[in-house]
Motif scaffolding. Sequence first.
Motif, mmCIF file in Angstrom:
data_model
loop_
_atom_site.group_PDB
_atom_site.id
_atom_site.type_symbol
_atom_site.label_atom_id
_atom_site.label_comp_id
_atom_site.label_asym_id
_atom_site.label_seq_id
_atom_site.Cartn_x
_atom_site.Cartn_y
_atom_site.Cartn_z
ATOM 1 N N ILE A 150 -47.917 -28.929 79.881
ATOM 2 C CA ILE A 150 -48.658 -29.332 81.069
ATOM 3 C C ILE A 150 -47.829 -28.574 82.381
ATOM 4 O O ILE A 150 -48.648 -28.056 83.140
ATOM 5 N N ILE B 79 -49.675 -25.706 84.976
ATOM 6 C CA ILE B 79 -50.012 -25.804 86.418
ATOM 7 C C ILE B 79 -49.154 -24.727 86.869
ATOM 8 O O ILE B 79 -49.559 -23.778 87.915
ATOM 9 N N LEU C 73 -62.629 -26.946 81.396
ATOM 10 C CA LEU C 73 -62.383 -28.502 81.405
ATOM 11 C C LEU C 73 -64.088 -29.335 80.912
ATOM 12 O O LEU C 73 -63.853 -30.190 80.443
ATOM 13 N N TYR D 207 -66.992 -33.315 89.157
ATOM 14 C CA TYR D 207 -65.626 -33.487 89.627
ATOM 15 C C TYR D 207 -65.477 -34.376 90.761
ATOM 16 O O TYR D 207 -66.399 -34.015 91.906
ATOM 17 N N THR E 1 -55.824 -35.750 83.871
ATOM 18 C CA THR E 1 -54.668 -34.724 84.022
ATOM 19 C C THR E 1 -53.293 -35.163 83.170
ATOM 20 O O THR E 1 -52.435 -34.816 83.674
ATOM 21 N N TYR F 239 -50.842 -36.240 85.870
ATOM 22 C CA TYR F 239 -50.095 -35.461 86.738
ATOM 23 C C TYR F 239 -50.741 -35.201 88.222
ATOM 24 O O TYR F 239 -49.905 -35.089 88.879
ATOM 25 N N LEU G 208 -57.337 -35.960 89.681
ATOM 26 C CA LEU G 208 -58.618 -35.415 89.446
ATOM 27 C C LEU G 208 -59.480 -36.694 88.643
ATOM 28 O O LEU G 208 -58.779 -37.442 87.836
ATOM 29 N N ALA H 163 -55.301 -29.164 89.129
ATOM 30 C CA ALA H 163 -55.670 -30.108 88.567
ATOM 31 C C ALA H 163 -56.426 -30.042 87.086
ATOM 32 O O ALA H 163 -56.158 -30.824 85.916
ATOM 33 N N CYS H 164 -57.482 -29.042 87.108
ATOM 34 C CA CYS H 164 -58.291 -28.929 86.014
ATOM 35 C C CYS H 164 -57.274 -27.998 84.893
ATOM 36 O O CYS H 164 -57.515 -28.398 83.648
ATOM 37 N N ALA I 93 -54.294 -28.859 84.674
ATOM 38 C CA ALA I 93 -53.391 -29.709 84.059
ATOM 39 C C ALA I 93 -54.465 -30.580 83.042
ATOM 40 O O ALA I 93 -53.821 -31.035 81.839
ATOM 41 N N GLY I 94 -55.549 -30.749 83.352
ATOM 42 C CA GLY I 94 -56.571 -31.508 82.307
ATOM 43 C C GLY I 94 -56.601 -30.683 81.080
ATOM 44 O O GLY I 94 -56.796 -31.363 80.013
ATOM 45 N N THR J 253 -53.669 -31.190 78.909
ATOM 46 C CA THR J 253 -53.674 -32.553 78.448
ATOM 47 C C THR J 253 -54.784 -32.526 77.255
ATOM 48 O O THR J 253 -54.103 -33.255 76.121
#
Length: 454
Positions: free
Chosen positions: A68, A72, A95, A112, A270, A273, A276, A311-312, A314-315, A318
Motif C-alpha cells: 500500500i 501511494i 477501483l 465516490y 483504503t 490509510y 475515501l 486514496a483510490c 491505496a484502495g 488494499t
Amino acid sequence: MLPIDDLIRADRDHVWHPFTQQRSWCEELPLVIDHADGTNLYDADGSAYIDGVSSLWCNVHGHRHPAIDQAIRDQLDRVAHSTMLGLTHEPAIELARRLAEITPPGLTRVFYSDSGSAAVEVALKMAYQWWVQRAESQRTGFISLQNAYHGDTLGAVSVGGIETFHSLYRPLLFDTWQARAGDAGHLEQLLVEHGDRVAAVIVEPLIQGAAGMLTMPSGFLARTRELCDEHGVLLICDEVATGFGRTGAMFACEREDVSPDLMCVGKGLTGGYLPLAATLTTEPIYEGFLGRPEELRTFFHGHTFTGNPLACAAGIATLQTFERERTVERSLPKIELLTRLLDERVAPLPGVAEVRQCGLMVGIELHPGDALGNRVTLAARGRGAIIRPLGDVIVLMPAPAMPAADIDRLVAITAASIDEATAGGAGAASVSRGAPLSGAAPLSGAPALSSAAV
Ligand code: PLP
C-alpha cells in the motif's frame, strides 16, 4: 519533530479533538503517536501499543504495509489530486471495477465520496431522488433502527438513534420511523403503516457498532431484505464499519446472502490509510438518473476530493492485498481464537456483564461504573494496548491482519485492565508506566485518562 512538551502545548492551544470534552482533554496528558509498524503504534518515547481498535475501525492489513505504501508513492509520482467532475482517472476507474466485482451481486455502480458519513448522505439523497424521478415524490421518509449510527452529518444523524450523540440536533433533522433493532415484526408493522411514504430502510448489517457492538439476531438482515421487497422499498446497507473483512466475510451482507439496493463503504476501503468512501448501487437505480441535461435528473452531489487518486491507489492495493494474502480466509482461525480467549479470560470476570462478538468486532459490556470504560482504556494503555470505550462497553476491533500472538496479548491486556479497573474503584486504574494525572496538567510523563466521550 518538535520537543514533546511543545507539541502537547500546541495541541492544547489549537487542536479541537472529535467526540472529546476539551476541558478534560487539556487537563490530561495525551498520548502522541509518532509512528506505526504492522498492527503496533509507537509513541514519541518509542513505547509500543497494540492497535486494538484498528485506528478507529479502519486499518486492515497493518500500518506501513509495503504494497500500500508503494502504491501511494507510485501514484504520487503521477498526480496527487485531479477532480472527478468533468474528468476521470485510472485509479478511480480501476477501483470501481474491482469493487463491482467483489461486492454483493447487482451492485455495479460506484459513487465516490470521502467519509462514511458522506457515503450515507449520498445513499439517502440518491434513494429519495430516485423515487422523485419515478413520480413517487411522497416517499420522503426513511426507516432506520433504534441505536443506529451512520455518521455525524445531518442526514446521517437523522437516521441515527443514539440519544447521547443525536438528540440535541433533533430540531435540525428530518423525521424518520425507528424500528426496534433486530425486531423484524416491528419493522414489518412500520412498513405496513407507512411503506408507501418510505424511500428506503437503512441498516448496519449484522452488528450495530457505535451503539456498543449490538449484534442482530441471525436472519434479521435477510428478513429485512424480504420485507423491503414485499413493500417495494429500497434497502441501504451501511457497511462502513463491517466492510472489508471485519465480520469473517469481505462484507457482512454476504453472511446472509443479501444484496442491498445501495451499499455504503468507507474506513477499510483504503486499508485505513486515506479518506475515501463509496456508495454502490444497481443498474435500475443508476438508470433512473439518466436523461437530457435540461431534465435535471442529474445527481447534484460531489465533494472536492471525491475519488482522490492517492486514496483510490491505496484502495486498489488494499483489494490486491486481500487477494494475495487471503486476508479474510486467514482471519477465520483468528476469529475462533478471539472467541475462545474472550470466553476463557474476559466473560468470567466479575466486572463483565456480557461479551458480544461478530467476527473481529467485539463489545465487552461492563457492569455500569463511574467512567469505568475510560479507566479500563487507561489501564490497557499502561499495559501497551490502545482500546476504546463506548460508554461502559469496551470495544476491541483487531485488524484482520493482526497476528494471532498479538490477538492473544490484546485479550490478556484487556482482561487484566478490566480486572484492575473494576477491582477497587477509581484508584485501581493505576498503570504500569505511571499514574493518571489529576487536576494539574504536566506536559510529559505517563499516559493519562482519555477524555473522549466515546
Ligand atoms: N456508518 C457506520 C456504520 C459507522 O460505524 C461510521 C463510523 O464509525 C460511519 C458510518 C461514519 O463514518 P465516518 O466517520 O468516516 O464519517
